[in-house]
Design a protein around this motif. Structure first.
Motif, PDB file in Angstrom:
ATOM      1  N   ASP A  66       0.834  -1.214   0.000  1.00 30.32           N
ATOM      2  CA  ASP A  66       0.000   0.000   0.000  1.00 30.32           C
ATOM      3  C   ASP A  66       0.864   1.258   0.000  1.00 30.32           C
ATOM      4  O   ASP A  66       0.478   2.295  -0.527  1.00 30.32           O
ATOM      5  CB  ASP A  66      -0.854   0.089   1.287  1.00 30.32           C
ATOM      6  N   ASP A  90       0.579   5.197  -1.325  1.00 29.26           N
ATOM      7  CA  ASP A  90       0.996   6.229  -0.384  1.00 29.26           C
ATOM      8  C   ASP A  90       2.526   6.225  -0.329  1.00 29.26           C
ATOM      9  O   ASP A  90       3.150   5.187  -0.588  1.00 29.26           O
ATOM     10  CB  ASP A  90       0.411   5.951   0.995  1.00 29.26           C
ATOM     11  N   ASN A 114      -4.925  13.834  -6.521  1.00 29.15           N
ATOM     12  CA  ASN A 114      -5.130  12.483  -5.947  1.00 29.15           C
ATOM     13  C   ASN A 114      -5.252  12.599  -4.425  1.00 29.15           C
ATOM     14  O   ASN A 114      -4.374  12.144  -3.682  1.00 29.15           O
ATOM     15  CB  ASN A 114      -3.957  11.572  -6.310  1.00 29.15           C
ATOM     16  N   PRO A 115      -6.335  13.225  -3.948  1.00 32.44           N
ATOM     17  CA  PRO A 115      -6.414  13.557  -2.517  1.00 32.44           C
ATOM     18  C   PRO A 115      -6.444  12.339  -1.589  1.00 32.44           C
ATOM     19  O   PRO A 115      -6.196  12.485  -0.394  1.00 32.44           O
ATOM     20  CB  PRO A 115      -7.718  14.362  -2.420  1.00 32.44           C
ATOM     21  N   ASP A 116      -6.715  11.158  -2.134  1.00 36.16           N
ATOM     22  CA  ASP A 116      -6.725   9.973  -1.272  1.00 36.16           C
ATOM     23  C   ASP A 116      -5.336   9.356  -1.120  1.00 36.16           C
ATOM     24  O   ASP A 116      -5.165   8.374  -0.381  1.00 36.16           O
ATOM     25  CB  ASP A 116      -7.685   8.917  -1.828  1.00 36.16           C
ATOM     26  N   THR A 117      -4.373   9.899  -1.849  1.00 38.79           N
ATOM     27  CA  THR A 117      -3.010   9.393  -1.736  1.00 38.79           C
ATOM     28  C   THR A 117      -2.218  10.338  -0.842  1.00 38.79           C
ATOM     29  O   THR A 117      -2.241  11.545  -1.028  1.00 38.79           O
ATOM     30  CB  THR A 117      -2.354   9.312  -3.134  1.00 38.79           C
ATOM     31  N   LYS A 295      -7.182   6.894   7.605  1.00 37.23           N
ATOM     32  CA  LYS A 295      -7.470   7.576   6.333  1.00 37.23           C
ATOM     33  C   LYS A 295      -8.973   7.723   6.153  1.00 37.23           C
ATOM     34  O   LYS A 295      -9.726   6.799   6.448  1.00 37.23           O
ATOM     35  CB  LYS A 295      -6.904   6.751   5.187  1.00 37.23           C
ATOM     36  N   GLY A 296      -9.406   8.839   5.641  1.00 37.92           N
ATOM     37  CA  GLY A 296     -10.845   9.064   5.492  1.00 37.92           C
ATOM     38  C   GLY A 296     -11.341  10.025   6.552  1.00 37.92           C
ATOM     39  O   GLY A 296     -12.361  10.687   6.373  1.00 37.92           O
ATOM     40  N   ASN A 298     -11.096  13.500   8.863  1.00 39.62           N
ATOM     41  CA  ASN A 298     -10.572  14.860   8.663  1.00 39.62           C
ATOM     42  C   ASN A 298      -9.257  15.051   9.404  1.00 39.62           C
ATOM     43  O   ASN A 298      -8.354  15.727   8.934  1.00 39.62           O
ATOM     44  CB  ASN A 298     -11.578  15.908   9.157  1.00 39.62           C
ATOM     45  N   LYS A 301      -6.290  13.624   7.412  1.00 36.84           N
ATOM     46  CA  LYS A 301      -5.969  14.467   6.245  1.00 36.84           C
ATOM     47  C   LYS A 301      -5.278  15.754   6.696  1.00 36.84           C
ATOM     48  O   LYS A 301      -4.304  16.204   6.092  1.00 36.84           O
ATOM     49  CB  LYS A 301      -7.261  14.780   5.471  1.00 36.84           C
TER      50      LYS A 301
END
Ligand SMILES: NC(=O)c1ccc[n+]([C@@H]2O[C@H](COP(=O)([O-])OP(=O)(O)OC[C@H]3O[C@@H](n4cnc5c(N)ncnc54)[C@H](OP(=O)(O)O)[C@@H]3O)[C@@H](O)[C@H]2O)c1
Length: 345
Positions: A66, A90, A114-117, A295-296, A298, A301
């Motif tokens: 991952d 990541d 790519n805000p999820d990375t 992850k996910g 606030n 992030k």
């Protein structure tokens, strides 16, 4: 369990993988090296590893990890991080994450798309409890009147420079040199503790390879200066100091913080530090895992963005320091050429 892939098989990667395993939150599953033989040799040290690559495209396309930990020579970080983000991995990239602000901006743009990375610069010491103890002590000072910070350690590769060779860490082609290496730690210190300086200059002692072997950087703040003593060709045992009015925050070292005291100037010393973990990469391995496992949310992030914001600021100051000392990397010339092409089109 988070699955880890690695690039680079030197001792620092081994130290990071030990730290990662010690957290109980990671397992090394994939190894990339330029040779399969080395990838296998490295993997043999960790029972969890089952995937070995000598081709970077295959590593990212087929590796079941991952997160990638990138510990290659500095100049390669940018392209490898870019490739990782595009592959949806990541990234933990060793310091310095990028050679210059041009590369950094491109990574930021890619991360925005790519805000999820997530991408973390492995500035290990800022994650340690004693670093946070200093941060808190600085916040407690009524006035800051400056600091003197030192990181000077004779590099095992300096002997090669003396023999006329150009090891990666002393090469402008690989974005090497003292300020770009040990300077990262001290510039992080200054930025986290005092914020962005108004301006910064570097007085470098240059080596025949075209990068700095040692130097003194001065970061100018509103009303005070922070002096950074840096070297990769001498050993210094000077402690670090941060000046309040009468108080001084006293550190046994400016990055490897074992003992930190607040000295009130009247003969009283208060111990602020706690015993350090044996592995200096344990704190970052823990914190990166916690953020990725959350992850996910606030909060996760926000932390990733806050850390990245520091990395961007450190990158800017390092560049300013290098510019002031006329230290140029191959990666800077590449960046300038791309910018010129963009201007023309
Ligand atoms: N956080 C810390 O405490 C800490 C400490 C030391 C270093 N670092 C950072 O870790 C990174 C690696 O430092 P290092 O001293 O280990 O660097 P290095 O020895 O020059 O290279 C690291 C690895 O990259 C691969 N490599 C070497 N030369 C290469 C080349 N010309 N092209 C492609 N790959 C090459 C090699 O792995 P393969 O042979 O397996 O491909 C090597 O083991 C740097 O960014 C450094 O700043 C951090």
């Amino acid at each position: 369990m988070l699955k880890l892939g690695i690039i680079g098989t030197n001792w620092i990667t081994e130290q990071f993988v030990h730290a990662a395993h010690e957290t109980g939150k990671w397992e090394l599953t994939a190894v990339y090296s330029r040779t399969l033989e080395k990838a296998n040799q490295f993997g043999d040290k960790f029972a969890s590893t089952s995937e070995f690559f000598d081709n970077l495209d295959d590593f990212f396309a087929q590796g079941s990890f991952d997160t990638v930990y990138i510990a290659s020579p500095n100049s390669l970080h940018f392209e490898q991080a870019k490739q990782a983000i595009l592959a949806g991995k990541d990234v933990i990239v060793e310091k310095p994450a990028c050679s210059n602000p041009f590369e950094m901006k491109q990574l930021q743009r890619l991360l925005d798309q790519n805000p999820d990375t997530f991408l973390f610069e492995a500035a290990r010491h800022v994650h340690e409890p004693n670093f946070r103890a200093v941060t808190k002590a600085v916040e407690g000072l009524n006035v800051v009147q400056g600091a003197t910070l030192t990181y000077a350690k004779y590099s095992s590769r300096y002997d090669a420079v003396l023999n006329g060779e150009e090891p990666n860490i002393f090469s402008p082609d690989f974005s090497g040199g003292c300020v770009q290496d040990l300077g990262v730690y001290l510039v992080y210190d200054a930025i986290v503790w005092f914020g962005m300086p108004g301006s910064a200059e570097y007085h470098a002692t240059m080596l025949t390879t075209g990068v700095d072997g040692k130097g003194v950087a001065i970061l100018h703040y509103n009303g005070f200066d922070v002096t950074l003593n840096l070297a990769k060709n001498v050993n210094s045992y000077l402690p670090g100091e941060i000046y309040g009015l009468k108080e001084t925050i006293r550190m046994d070292h400016s990055s490897d913080l074992n003992e930190v005291y607040l000295d009130d100037g009247a003969g009283n010393k208060t111990l602020l530090s706690v015993p350090q973990a044996e592995n200096p990469m344990l704190a970052e391995a823990n914190e990166f895992a916690d953020v990725l496992n959350d992850k996910g949310s606030n909060d996760a992030k926000q932390l990733e963005e806050d850390w990245l914001a520091y990395a961007v600021q450190v990158n800017k100051v390092l560049y300013e320091l290098r510019q002031s000392a006329h230290i140029k990397f191959k990666a800077d010339r590449v960046a300038e050429e791309v910018e010129e092409e963009n201007d023309e089109s």
